[in-house]
Design a protein around this motif. Sequence first.
Motif, PDB file in Angstrom:
ATOM      1  N   LYS A  95      20.360 -28.078  -8.140  1.00 17.02           N
ATOM      2  CA  LYS A  95      19.629 -26.902  -7.674  1.00 17.02           C
ATOM      3  C   LYS A  95      20.567 -25.749  -7.368  1.00 17.02           C
ATOM      4  N   ILE A  96      20.062 -24.544  -7.630  1.00 13.08           N
ATOM      5  CA  ILE A  96      20.735 -23.307  -7.247  1.00 13.08           C
ATOM      6  C   ILE A  96      19.746 -22.508  -6.408  1.00 13.08           C
ATOM      7  N   VAL A  97      20.241 -21.976  -5.292  1.00 21.05           N
ATOM      8  CA  VAL A  97      19.407 -21.129  -4.431  1.00 21.05           C
ATOM      9  C   VAL A  97      20.060 -19.747  -4.356  1.00 21.05           C
ATOM     10  N   HIS A  98      19.308 -18.745  -4.819  1.00 19.70           N
ATOM     11  CA  HIS A  98      19.747 -17.352  -4.703  1.00 19.70           C
ATOM     12  C   HIS A  98      19.185 -16.805  -3.401  1.00 19.70           C
ATOM     13  N   LYS A  99      20.036 -16.131  -2.625  1.00 16.36           N
ATOM     14  CA  LYS A  99      19.606 -15.553  -1.350  1.00 16.36           C
ATOM     15  C   LYS A  99      19.953 -14.062  -1.336  1.00 16.36           C
ATOM     16  N   PRO A 100      19.179 -13.267  -2.089  1.00 16.55           N
ATOM     17  CA  PRO A 100      19.466 -11.833  -2.093  1.00 16.55           C
ATOM     18  C   PRO A 100      19.038 -11.164  -0.794  1.00 16.55           C
ATOM     19  N   LYS A 101      19.816 -10.182  -0.388  1.00 15.93           N
ATOM     20  CA  LYS A 101      19.506  -9.354   0.777  1.00 15.93           C
ATOM     21  C   LYS A 101      19.372  -7.924   0.256  1.00 15.93           C
TER      22      LYS A 101
END
Length: 147
Positions: A95-101
């Motif tokens: 899994k990859i989790v992108h956490k854009p702000k």
Amino acid sequence: MVQHLFTMNLQWSEGRNGTGTIVADNLNTKISIPREMNGPGMGTNPDEMLLGAAATCYLITLATLLENSKIAVLDLSMQAEGFVDVTNGVFTYEKIVHKPKIIVQNLSERERKRINRLAEKAEQTCMISKALKGNVQITCEVQIIQG
């Protein structure tokens, strides 16, 4: 049809716990197995590079979608996480989790929903995400802030 070709030259020495190098037009670094996987941890590794490819592709795609939608972005940054499972000695990139702000000038509820839709669309249309689809789960945890 337009086709782009990317090339990379690689060198490796000394078996599993050895080190190597990768050289491309804009990349020149050492490589090895990471310490977390009982390697020497010198330079980068395939796990970081896969995460980096997915994260940069997503971030560039998101920036493009936001710009094309004329959303006034004050700042765009992101953290990305890659999860590798090891079961019975088999390594699986799960899994990859992108956490854009995303910091925007004006933030109505309508604008928040619009930005969330664009963040999801970026994951679905990014070239690297599409290449990984069916093999690696990719999710987004978007943080939208009024600046």
